[in-house]
Design an enzyme around this catalytic site. Structure first.
Site, short mmCIF file in Angstrom:
data_model
loop_
_atom_site.label_atom_id
_atom_site.label_comp_id
_atom_site.label_asym_id
_atom_site.label_seq_id
_atom_site.Cartn_x
_atom_site.Cartn_y
_atom_site.Cartn_z
N ASP A 1 0.82 -1.20 0.00
CA ASP A 1 0.00 0.00 0.00
C ASP A 1 0.86 1.26 0.00
O ASP A 1 1.89 1.33 0.68
CB ASP A 1 -0.90 -0.02 1.24
CG ASP A 1 -2.11 0.87 1.11
OD1 ASP A 1 -2.59 1.07 -0.02
OD2 ASP A 1 -2.61 1.34 2.15
N HIS A 2 0.46 2.26 -0.75
CA HIS A 2 1.05 3.60 -0.71
C HIS A 2 2.57 3.62 -0.84
O HIS A 2 3.26 4.32 -0.09
CB HIS A 2 0.65 4.33 0.57
CG HIS A 2 -0.75 4.86 0.54
ND1 HIS A 2 -1.14 5.91 -0.27
CD2 HIS A 2 -1.85 4.49 1.22
CE1 HIS A 2 -2.42 6.16 -0.08
NE2 HIS A 2 -2.88 5.30 0.81
N HIS B 1 -9.90 4.45 0.23
CA HIS B 1 -8.92 4.42 1.32
C HIS B 1 -9.52 5.08 2.55
O HIS B 1 -10.49 5.84 2.47
CB HIS B 1 -7.64 5.15 0.91
CG HIS B 1 -6.77 4.36 -0.01
ND1 HIS B 1 -5.50 3.97 0.32
CD2 HIS B 1 -6.99 3.88 -1.26
CE1 HIS B 1 -4.97 3.28 -0.67
NE2 HIS B 1 -5.86 3.21 -1.65
N ASN C 1 -10.36 -0.15 2.12
CA ASN C 1 -9.18 -0.35 2.95
C ASN C 1 -9.47 -0.07 4.42
O ASN C 1 -10.07 0.97 4.76
CB ASN C 1 -8.06 0.60 2.51
CG ASN C 1 -7.46 0.21 1.17
OD1 ASN C 1 -8.00 -0.62 0.45
ND2 ASN C 1 -6.33 0.82 0.85
N THR D 1 -6.45 1.34 10.63
CA THR D 1 -6.39 1.87 11.99
C THR D 1 -7.29 1.11 12.95
O THR D 1 -6.89 0.83 14.09
CB THR D 1 -6.77 3.36 11.98
OG1 THR D 1 -5.90 4.06 11.07
CG2 THR D 1 -6.63 3.96 13.36
#
Length: 279
Positions: free
Chosen positions: A81-82, A204, A226, A229
């Site tokens: 991711d990212h 996201h 996604n 957290t």
């Protein structure tokens, strides 16, 4: 089974649901995610951020996920991711990731396109799924900190056709991390982008968004959601609660509690995404 994310997401697009993508930080979270997916008979994507793989290494992440995925009865993809540069994506592909995200959104537009094209050229012949983002998802997660910048629909069409990406992450007001107030999502923008793009769309920043809002985004065209957290928070809270018993000194005792908490949360999110029973 270990697979890429493209086919499972295309199937979700045809079926009008979303594939949940859960970030994992350790073995217990990987076990929890795959266990929940098997129980619910859902496809699933396990994600790691660049910060996570700096902690555990790319090859360790692949070995851990593949070991669990290859004995699973549902399709499991491993997604980076990212990642903000070509080199990081290339390293993940070499290590065995089945799906990658190149996020060059901090670069000028033409440079973003050029880097994304380079990633697609590397990944496509190998059957690796490529996701990219236009606009910026706000908030802070790991080392990522950004203000929200909404995806421009016209620019999105140009970006998609020039890069040939498989999955398009759009910015409609979501943020990484927990929200300080109720999220304000631009559903009209999502609908507009959906009408313009013949491509699966990714949301996201799913943590903390009310379930009904997630369901509405899926109804409007989101096919991958996604979550990070909330899973981290659930695992941490379970460990804290377990360790109030000072007689517990075996990591299996408290990390097992974390695994159970994450599995329960994943089962709920699978239900929200509508992917249960699809395998």
């Amino acid at each position: 089974m270990y697979t890429n994310s493209r086919e499972m997401i295309l199937e979700a697009r045809r079926g009008g649901y979303a594939v949940p993508a859960f970030n994992a930080e350790n073995l217990e979270m990987v076990q929890a995610i795959i266990g929940a997916a098997e129980e619910a008979r859902s496809p699933v994507i396990i994600q790691t951020t660049p910060t996570t793989v700096r902690y555990m290494t790319l090859r360790q992440a692949v070995a851990m996920v593949r070991a669990e995925a290859e004995i699973a009865k549902v399709p499991v993809a491993l997604h980076l991711d990212h990642c903000e540069n070509y080199e990081g994506v290339a390293d993940a592909i070499a290590a065995g990731y089945s799906s990658v995200m190149i996020d060059a959104s901090k670069l000028p537009y033409e440079e973003n396109i050029a880097v994304t094209q380079q990633v697609v050229a590397k990944a496509r012949p190998l059957g690796i799924t490529v996701e990219s983002e236009l606009g910026t998802v706000g908030g802070k997660e790991d080392s990522l900190t950004a203000a929200i910048a909404y995806t421009d629909p016209v620019q999105a069409v140009d970006f998609y056709h020039r890069t040939g990406i498989d999955l398009f992450a759009i910015a409609i007001g979501t943020a990484h991390g927990f929200y300080k107030g109720e999220p304000k999502l631009n559903f009209e923008l999502l609908a507009q982008i959906k009408d313009l793009l013949d491509c699966p769309l990714v949301l996201h920043g799913g943590s903390g968004i009310p379930d009904e809002m997630i369901r509405r985004t899926i109804a409007l065209g989101i096919n991958k959601v996604n979550y990070a957290t909330e899973l981290r928070a659930a695992a941490t809270l379970a460990v804290r609660q377990a360790l109030t018993d000072e007689s517990i000194i075996d990591p299996k005792k408290y990390m097992g509690k974390a695994r159970d908490a994450v599995r329960t949360l994943c089962l709920h999110k699978i239900g929200v995404c509508g992917s249960a029973g699809k395998i």
